[in-house]
Design a protein around this motif. Sequence first.
Motif, PDB file in Angstrom:
ATOM      1  N   VAL A 273       3.316  54.066  89.580  1.00 29.51           N
ATOM      2  CA  VAL A 273       1.948  53.682  89.987  1.00 29.51           C
ATOM      3  C   VAL A 273       1.142  53.265  88.757  1.00 29.51           C
ATOM      4  O   VAL A 273       0.429  52.258  88.774  1.00 29.51           O
ATOM      5  CB  VAL A 273       1.254  54.865  90.720  1.00 29.51           C
ATOM      6  CG1 VAL A 273      -0.236  54.597  90.905  1.00 29.51           C
ATOM      7  CG2 VAL A 273       1.915  55.115  92.066  1.00 29.51           C
ATOM      8  N   VAL A 274       1.284  54.026  87.672  1.00 33.29           N
ATOM      9  CA  VAL A 274       0.533  53.705  86.448  1.00 33.29           C
ATOM     10  C   VAL A 274       0.929  52.317  85.954  1.00 33.29           C
ATOM     11  O   VAL A 274       0.084  51.483  85.648  1.00 33.29           O
ATOM     12  CB  VAL A 274       0.776  54.778  85.359  1.00 33.29           C
ATOM     13  CG1 VAL A 274       0.254  54.316  84.005  1.00 33.29           C
ATOM     14  CG2 VAL A 274       0.131  56.094  85.760  1.00 33.29           C
ATOM     15  N   GLN A 275       2.233  52.063  85.879  1.00 35.54           N
ATOM     16  CA  GLN A 275       2.702  50.753  85.400  1.00 35.54           C
ATOM     17  C   GLN A 275       2.182  49.611  86.247  1.00 35.54           C
ATOM     18  O   GLN A 275       1.746  48.580  85.753  1.00 35.54           O
ATOM     19  CB  GLN A 275       4.239  50.705  85.353  1.00 35.54           C
ATOM     20  CG  GLN A 275       4.844  51.356  84.121  1.00 35.54           C
ATOM     21  CD  GLN A 275       4.092  51.021  82.836  1.00 35.54           C
ATOM     22  OE1 GLN A 275       3.832  49.865  82.545  1.00 35.54           O
ATOM     23  NE2 GLN A 275       3.682  52.035  82.073  1.00 35.54           N
TER      24      GLN A 275
ATOM     25  N   GLN B 131     -11.246  46.429  73.085  1.00 35.23           N
ATOM     26  CA  GLN B 131     -10.138  46.596  72.120  1.00 35.23           C
ATOM     27  C   GLN B 131      -9.769  48.069  71.978  1.00 35.23           C
ATOM     28  O   GLN B 131      -8.606  48.423  71.793  1.00 35.23           O
ATOM     29  CB  GLN B 131     -10.546  46.006  70.762  1.00 35.23           C
ATOM     30  CG  GLN B 131     -10.582  44.481  70.789  1.00 35.23           C
ATOM     31  CD  GLN B 131     -11.284  43.858  69.595  1.00 35.23           C
ATOM     32  OE1 GLN B 131     -12.080  44.512  68.912  1.00 35.23           O
ATOM     33  NE2 GLN B 131     -11.035  42.584  69.358  1.00 35.23           N
ATOM     34  N   GLU B 132     -10.779  48.938  72.074  1.00 33.79           N
ATOM     35  CA  GLU B 132     -10.488  50.376  71.996  1.00 33.79           C
ATOM     36  C   GLU B 132      -9.684  50.820  73.221  1.00 33.79           C
ATOM     37  O   GLU B 132      -8.748  51.614  73.103  1.00 33.79           O
ATOM     38  CB  GLU B 132     -11.800  51.169  71.882  1.00 33.79           C
ATOM     39  CG  GLU B 132     -11.663  52.685  71.909  1.00 33.79           C
ATOM     40  CD  GLU B 132     -10.869  53.274  70.742  1.00 33.79           C
ATOM     41  OE1 GLU B 132     -10.308  52.514  69.929  1.00 33.79           O
ATOM     42  OE2 GLU B 132     -10.789  54.526  70.671  1.00 33.79           O
TER      43      GLU B 132
ATOM     44  N   GLY C 201      -3.155  50.623  76.171  1.00 33.06           N
ATOM     45  CA  GLY C 201      -2.229  49.469  76.206  1.00 33.06           C
ATOM     46  C   GLY C 201      -2.941  48.261  76.795  1.00 33.06           C
ATOM     47  O   GLY C 201      -3.594  48.376  77.850  1.00 33.06           O
ATOM     48  N   GLY C 202      -2.786  47.129  76.118  1.00 32.19           N
ATOM     49  CA  GLY C 202      -3.476  45.904  76.519  1.00 32.19           C
ATOM     50  C   GLY C 202      -3.139  45.471  77.936  1.00 32.19           C
ATOM     51  O   GLY C 202      -3.942  44.836  78.616  1.00 32.19           O
ATOM     52  N   GLU C 203      -1.926  45.847  78.402  1.00 35.16           N
ATOM     53  CA  GLU C 203      -1.532  45.395  79.757  1.00 35.16           C
ATOM     54  C   GLU C 203      -2.397  46.047  80.836  1.00 35.16           C
ATOM     55  O   GLU C 203      -2.436  45.582  81.974  1.00 35.16           O
ATOM     56  CB  GLU C 203      -0.039  45.663  80.003  1.00 35.16           C
ATOM     57  CG  GLU C 203       0.396  47.115  80.109  1.00 35.16           C
ATOM     58  CD  GLU C 203       0.646  47.816  78.756  1.00 35.16           C
ATOM     59  OE1 GLU C 203       0.092  47.363  77.726  1.00 35.16           O
ATOM     60  OE2 GLU C 203       1.367  48.821  78.752  1.00 35.16           O
ATOM     61  N   HIS C 204      -3.099  47.115  80.481  1.00 35.07           N
ATOM     62  CA  HIS C 204      -3.957  47.790  81.465  1.00 35.07           C
ATOM     63  C   HIS C 204      -5.424  47.360  81.360  1.00 35.07           C
ATOM     64  O   HIS C 204      -6.273  47.858  82.084  1.00 35.07           O
ATOM     65  CB  HIS C 204      -3.856  49.316  81.290  1.00 35.07           C
ATOM     66  CG  HIS C 204      -2.474  49.838  81.537  1.00 35.07           C
ATOM     67  ND1 HIS C 204      -1.857  49.747  82.768  1.00 35.07           N
ATOM     68  CD2 HIS C 204      -1.568  50.424  80.708  1.00 35.07           C
ATOM     69  CE1 HIS C 204      -0.641  50.264  82.690  1.00 35.07           C
ATOM     70  NE2 HIS C 204      -0.428  50.682  81.442  1.00 35.07           N
TER      71      HIS C 204
END
Length: 416
Positions: free
Chosen positions: A116-118, A137-138, A144-147
């Motif tokens: 679910v997180v992914q 950015q933080e 993770g940038g994908e989120h």
Amino acid sequence: PSREDVYYYGAGPAPLPTPVLEEASKVILNYNDSGMGIAEISHRSADANAILAKAQSGLRQLLDIPESDGPDGYQILFLHGGGSGEFSAVVYNMVSVWIAKQLKAVGGDETKLAEVVQQKLKMDYLVTGSWSLKASQEAARLVGGEHVNIVTDARKHRDGKFGLVPDKSTWNVTSDNDSCTFTYYCDNETVDGVEFPSPPSGHNLVADMSSNFLSRAVDVKKHAVIFGGAQKNVGTTGITIAIIKNEFLPPHAEYADPKVLRKLGLPSGPIVLDWPTIAKNNSLYNTLPIFDVWIAGQVMERLLAMHPASGGARIAGQENESNQKAHLLYSALDNNPTVYSVVPDKTARSRMNICFRIKGGDADAEKAFLKGAEAKGLLGLKGHRSVGGIRCSNYNAVPIAAAEKLAAYLQDFAKA
Ligand code: PLP
């Protein structure tokens, strides 16, 4: 020069109203005839608790913050770590609540939770200037940038530079509310001079109001969280104020067990940024700078006195004054278009940070402007190092007389 000879338009720490400073100089030495200075009294004392209660009550009245123990009530927290600390705290806390909810939905199955997180975890950021960019950015650094979903990046709508709030029709919002952990925006971009004309809509709305806090009415009920460092409009550097909806605090919300977060590769934040811990301890989990809270309480008392009517938000007096000062300054700039150009678009001009260029950014002209201003006791007008130009920070403690004096100088300089 002495204090009466200068007006300061710096971005922060901002000046404080002179009567507050005069009173502060007395209580630093002897608070309440106790023989002890205010910076020396214990944060656990009755005096400290009264100071905290006064600031909380002042803020509640100024912004008409709903007070109830139910999920729709809001708590007011005083924290360490500045606005930047809350960039991280928002992520730690809101993600933790989201994870606890998702774990319940999958019946406690941690393998399913990882999937679910992914697939689902998203944090929506509206990037309209350098502070919301930093906050996004933080979030990417922590989770993770994908989120991180960039709903809008204002630079893409204006030659690679900040200066407007893009039209809502162009936003790329996470449409599934169950995926969207929160929607983040910075109400006033201090460096770029961009202010939202009114709050955006968004699921679990989080607002950074560090540089326009207490300068206008805010629909608190639209927000999950509002935060801001005190050092621009509220007081001295050292405390950060967060207004958090009970829906995101225990007992109305569960927080994920740090062990579960660790297994998912997600961070759990330091205890001093843990909202439930700070709320449970009425902001006194660790040593709070009570002097800073006292200053904030004094400033709030003055703002309340500007708008004595009871009922509703009592910030309208200051809001009128902020608008009046901004109008004076923008009028002086707009009246001299061959000399001055305001950096942001007219639709998103900040009432707090007025950013402009002289002769299209002519270095000599801008230097001459600053030199002339300084000679008149008009200080702190240099733009942020990252963007250059001129910036007038028009915070609450800048009196109307200061805006009038600067407006007159803008006219005189243009004429000369
Ligand atoms: N957000 C905004 C809008 C700001 O203007 C600032 C600082 O100027 C920050 C966040 C960062 O605040 P701090 O320096 O308190 O971490």
